[in-house]
Write an enzyme that holds these catalytic residues in place. Structure first.
Site, short mmCIF file in Angstrom:
data_model
loop_
_atom_site.label_atom_id
_atom_site.label_comp_id
_atom_site.label_asym_id
_atom_site.label_seq_id
_atom_site.Cartn_x
_atom_site.Cartn_y
_atom_site.Cartn_z
N SER A 158 3.58 -18.27 -10.61
CA SER A 158 5.04 -18.19 -10.44
C SER A 158 5.57 -19.34 -9.59
O SER A 158 4.83 -19.91 -8.78
CB SER A 158 5.42 -16.91 -9.68
OG SER A 158 4.68 -15.83 -10.12
N ASP A 172 -3.26 -2.30 -5.82
CA ASP A 172 -3.88 -2.16 -4.51
C ASP A 172 -3.68 -0.73 -4.01
O ASP A 172 -2.81 -0.01 -4.52
CB ASP A 172 -3.27 -3.18 -3.53
CG ASP A 172 -4.22 -3.53 -2.39
OD1 ASP A 172 -3.89 -4.43 -1.61
OD2 ASP A 172 -5.29 -2.89 -2.27
N GLU A 228 -9.06 -3.38 -7.37
CA GLU A 228 -9.25 -4.14 -8.61
C GLU A 228 -10.73 -4.20 -9.00
O GLU A 228 -11.08 -4.11 -10.17
CB GLU A 228 -8.65 -5.55 -8.44
CG GLU A 228 -7.12 -5.51 -8.35
CD GLU A 228 -6.53 -6.72 -7.64
OE1 GLU A 228 -7.27 -7.52 -7.04
OE2 GLU A 228 -5.28 -6.86 -7.68
N VAL A 246 -3.75 -7.13 10.33
CA VAL A 246 -2.47 -7.49 10.93
C VAL A 246 -1.45 -6.44 10.52
O VAL A 246 -1.44 -5.99 9.38
CB VAL A 246 -1.98 -8.87 10.45
CG1 VAL A 246 -0.76 -9.29 11.23
CG2 VAL A 246 -3.08 -9.90 10.61
N ASP A 247 -0.59 -6.06 11.45
CA ASP A 247 0.36 -4.99 11.18
C ASP A 247 1.64 -5.54 10.53
O ASP A 247 2.71 -5.58 11.12
CB ASP A 247 0.71 -4.26 12.48
CG ASP A 247 1.66 -3.09 12.22
OD1 ASP A 247 2.41 -2.73 13.15
OD2 ASP A 247 1.66 -2.55 11.09
N ASP A 301 -2.48 -15.46 -3.00
CA ASP A 301 -2.41 -16.73 -3.73
C ASP A 301 -2.97 -17.87 -2.88
O ASP A 301 -3.68 -18.75 -3.38
CB ASP A 301 -0.95 -17.04 -4.11
CG ASP A 301 -0.32 -15.90 -4.91
OD1 ASP A 301 0.88 -15.63 -4.75
OD2 ASP A 301 -1.06 -15.26 -5.71
#
Lengths: 277, 353
Positions: free
Chosen positions: B10, B116, B147, B220-221, B229
Site C-alpha cells: 500500500s 491476529d 497466522e 509496548v503498551d 511492514d
C-alpha cells in the site's frame, strides 16, 4: 527539525522522477514527506515503453479530503512538478490555497514544468493555468514570488562552452522593514547526457537548502547545485560503465544513483560557487 | 551493493505503512527499491477517516507489463504484505513466478497478513490463496502466531509446538520462518513476548540443518501500525547481510524495531500530554528520525538458540560446581539474559527451564 512537506508528483515503479526523485532525499535530510502520487507509471516516459494509470482531479480531491477530515492538513511546504492535466493543476491550486489558510507561513515550491529548448512539452492550455493561477500563489498579501531560480539558460558562461548559466533571485525583507533582493549567478558544468528526474531533485533540494538558509540564496543554491553535481557525476560514471566503451547509455542505465548518493545528499561538499550580482 | 527489491504494498499519503514503511529504510541501507503501490490512501485505516483508491489486478498487470517490456524485470527480492483482494494476490503470485524464472535466485519475502489475536482481519477467501499459492513460492515468511497456526492447522502452546509449526511451514516452501510474536510465556516475565525463528539450510555435503532462535522482546503498551511492514523489510535487509545466520539477522531486525518503537512512543506521549492516550496520527512511526538506528542498529536484544542449555549445564549452574568451560557458557547466558532485561548481572539467576 519538525518540518512536513506535501509533495504532489508522479510515481514511477522503477527509477527516479517525480515523487521517487524528491521523497528519499528530503527524508534523508529529516523532512517528513507526505506524498500524493499524481500518476503511477512503470517508469518515466523516456524509456522505449511505459504503462500505468493517472489520478484524476476528483481522486486527488478525495485523498485531500481524507487528510482534512483527520485534521492533519498542516504543512510547512508544498512541492509540485510535472503535470499534464489542467483540471488536476487547478485542484492543486485550490488545495494549496486551503493549506495556506491553515498555515499562512506555508511555502509553496513550484517547478512550473512547461517545456525546454524553445518548445512546450506539456499541453498548451497549461500555460494560462501556470501563469494566472499557480505561479501567483504566494504569501498572503503580495503577489510577489519570493524566490526564483532559473535552473538553466543558454546565456554564455564566462567559463566557456562546457558550462551553462543558472541565475537566482530572492526577495528579502530586512529587519528594519525595507525590501531588498539578492541576485546570484552560477556557472554549472554541462554533462553530455539526457537525465530525467534531475529537475525534480533540484526543486526538492532547493526546498531543503532554502529551509536551512532562508535568507541566503547564495548558500542555498551552492548546496543544491553541488548535490546535483555529485549525483549526476556518480550517475554518469555508472551509466557509462553499464553501457560499455563507446556506447551511449540507455534511459534505464541513466537512472539517477539516488540511494548510492545518500552521503552527498546529507552533507553536500560544496563544489560550485555562486556569484552575487 | 547492487540489490534490487520489488515491493508491492500500500501507499499512504501520510504516515508509515506498506511501501511508505518499507521503502525508506531499505533505501537508507542501500537497496534499490522498485515499488508498486497496491492502493493509495490518505492514511492508514486506524484513523477516524480514510479515503483513497485501490489498484485492480489488471492495473497491477499493466504496470508489470511496462517493466517487462523494457526488459528491466530482474529483481533480487520481492516483498509483499497486507492485501485484501484475492485476484490481486493471485496476480502477485503469477508475477513472482515469472520473476523467479528470470532470476532463479530471487528471494520472495512474504508477510502472510491474515489476522491476529484469534481472528482474521482480511476476507476469509484470502486464506486458501496464501496457503496453496503464496506461501509455497515464498522463501522468507513473517507470520504472527495466529497466522502460523492458521496456515498449518496446528496450535502453539509450547515452544516445542512452535518448532513443529515452523517445520510444517518449511515443508510448505519457505526456508526461513519468523514467528514475529506469540503468546508463549517469556522467561523474563509478562512485560516480554516471545518471537521465534527457524532457518533451514542445505550443507555443502547435501545434508540438511536447521537453525532455530528465540527472542524475548519488550512489550509496548500501544497499538502501532506499519511495524509488521518495517519488520519484514528489515528482515529482508539483515538476512541479505547474514544469509546463513538467522540469529544475527533477527538480533539486528528486532533491535531496529526496538529503537524505532521507543522513539515513536516517547514522541507520541510528548505530543499527547500526560495521562492521555496518543492518537493514531501521533503514533505514526518516527521513521526519518530513526535513520541512524536503521543504518546501524545497536543490538538491544540477544537471541537464544532453541532448544536452550542442556540438562547437565543446568544442574551444574544450580549446584555451582562447574568447569571453567561451562562457566564461560553460563556467563554468556547470564550476560545474554541481562542484555535482554537490562538488569545488572548479579541479580540474574538462570532459572531451570
Amino acid at each position: 527539525m519538525e518540518c512536513r512537506v506535501l509533495s504532489i508528483q508522479s510515481h514511477v515503479v522503477r527509477g527516479y522522477v517525480g515523487n521517487k526523485s524528491a521523497t528519499f532525499p528530503l527524508q534523508v535530510l529529516g523532512f517528513e514527506v507526505d506524498s500524493i502520487n499524481s500518476v503511477q507509471f512503470s517508469n518515466h516516459t523516456g524509456y522505449a515503453h511505459w504503462k500505468g494509470q493517472v489520478l484524476t482531479a476528483e481522486e486527488l480531491n478525495v485523498l485531500y479530503e481524507g487528510i482534512k477530515l483527520n485534521q492533519v492538513n498542516r504543512y510547512d511546504y508544498i512541492l509540485t512538478g510535472y503535470s499534464r492535466d489542467s483540471s488536476f493543476l487547478e485542484t492543486v491550486v485550490d488545495i494549496i490555497q486551503e493549506l495556506k489558510k491553515a498555515n499562512p507561513s506555508l511555502v509553496y515550491v513550484c517547478d512550473p514544468v512547461m517545456g525546454d529548448h524553445g518548445a512546450m512539452y506539456v499541453p498548451e492550455y497549461l500555460l494560462p493555468v501556470y501563469r494566472d493561477k499557480v505561479v501567483p500563489l504566494s504569501s498572503s498579501t503580495q503577489l510577489i514570488i519570493k524566490t526564483v531560480v532559473l535552473t538553466s539558460t543558454d546565456l554564455p558562461s564566462k567559463r566557456g562552452d562546457q558550462f551553462l548559466v543558472a541565475l537566482g533571485s530572492q526577495n528579502i525583507v530586512k529587519a528594519d522593514g525595507t525590501k531588498t533582493s539578492q541576485k546570484i549567478c552560477m556557472d554549472m558544468p554541462k554533462v553530455d547526457a539526457v537525465f530525467v528526474g534531475t529537475g525534480d531533485l533540484f526543486a526538492a533540494m532547493l526546498l531543503a537548502w532554502t529551509h536551512h538558509h532562508p535568507k541566503d540564496l547564495k548558500a542555498a543554491c551552492e548546496k543544491t547545485a553541488s548535490v546535483m553535481h555529485h549525483v549526476i557525476r556518480r550517475t554518469m560514471t555508472y551509466a557509462n560503465e553499464m553501457a560499455g566503451p563507446g556506447k551511449r547509455p540507455s534511459p534505464a542505465q541513466l537512472e539517477l544513483r539516488m540511494v548510492q548518493s545518500k552521503a552527498d545528499i546529507e552533507n553536500p561538499a560544496v563544489v560550485l560557487e555562486a556569484r552575487v550580482l | 551493493m547492487e540489490c534490487r527489491v520489488l515491493s508491492i504494498q500500500s501507499h499512504v499519503v501520510r504516515g508509515y505503512v506498506g511501501n511508505k514503511s518499507a521503502s525508506f529504510p531499505l533505501q537508507v541501507l542501500g537497496f534499490e527499491v522498485d515499488s508498486i503501490n497496491s492502493v493509495q490512501f490518505s492514511n492508514h485505516t486506524g484513523y477516524s477517516h480514510w479515503k483513497g483508491q485501490v489498484l485492480t489486478a489488471d492495473e497491477l498487470h499493466v504496470l508489470y507489463e511496462g517493466i517487462k517490456l523494457n526488459k528491466v524485470h530482474q529483481y533480487d527480492y520481492v516483498l509483499t504484505g497486507y492485501t485484501r483482494d484475492t485476484s490481486f494476490l493471485e496476480m502477485v503470485v503469477d508475477i513472482i513466478q515469472e520473476l523467479k524464472r528470470a532470476n532463479p535466485n530471487l528471494v520472495y519475502v512474504c508477510d502472510p497478513v491474515l489476522g491476529d489475536h484469534g481472528s482474521m482481519y482480511v476476507p476469509q477467501n484470502l486464506y486458501p490463496v496464501y496457503k496453496n499459492k503464496v506461501v509455497p513460492v515464498a522463501d522468507i515468511i513473517t507470520p504472527n502466531q495466529f497466522e502460523a497456526e492458521l496456515l498449518t492447522g496446528k496450535n502453539i502452546t509450547t515452544e516445542k509446538d512452535a518448532v513443529e509449526v515452523m517445520d510444517l511451514l518449511h515443508a510448505m516452501g519457505p526456508d526461513t520462518v519468523v514467528i514475529t510474536s506469540s503468546d508463549l510465556p517469556s522467561r523474563l516475565g509478562d512485560r516480554f513476548l516471545v518471537s521465534l525463528g527457524s532457518q533451514r539450510k542445505v550443507r555443502p555435503d547435501g545434508s540438511r540443518t536447521t537453525q532455530r532462535v528465540r527472542m524475548e522482546v519488550h512489550k509496548v503498551d500501544a497499538v502501532f501500525v506499519g511495524t509488521g511492514d518495517l519488520f519484514a523489510a528489515m528482515l529482508l535487509a539483515w538476512t541479505h547481510h547474514y544469509p546463513d545466520d538467522l540469529k544475527m539477522a533477527c538480533e539486528k531486525t528486532f533491535s531496529v524495531m526496538h529503537h524505532v518503537i521507543q522513539r515513536t512512543i516517547s514522541y507520541a506521549h510528548e505530543l499527547a500530554g500526560p495521562g492521555r492516550r496518543p492518537s493514531p496520527p501521533q503514533l505514526e512511526l518516527r521513521m526519518v528520525q530513526s535513520k541512524a538506528d536503521i543504518e546501524d542498529p545497536a543490538i538491544f536484544l540477544k537471541s537464544f538458540f532453541c532448544p536452550p542449555i542442556n540438562t547437565s549445564t543446568r544442574r551444574a549452574l544450580v549446584l555451582k560446581r562447574i568447569s571453567p568451560r561451562r562457566q564461560s557458557a553460563c556467563d554468556r547466558i547470564t550476560r545474554d539474559l541481562c542484555l535482554v532485561s537490562g538488569a545488572p548481572a548479579c541479580s540474574i539467576h538462570p532459572k531451570v527451564i
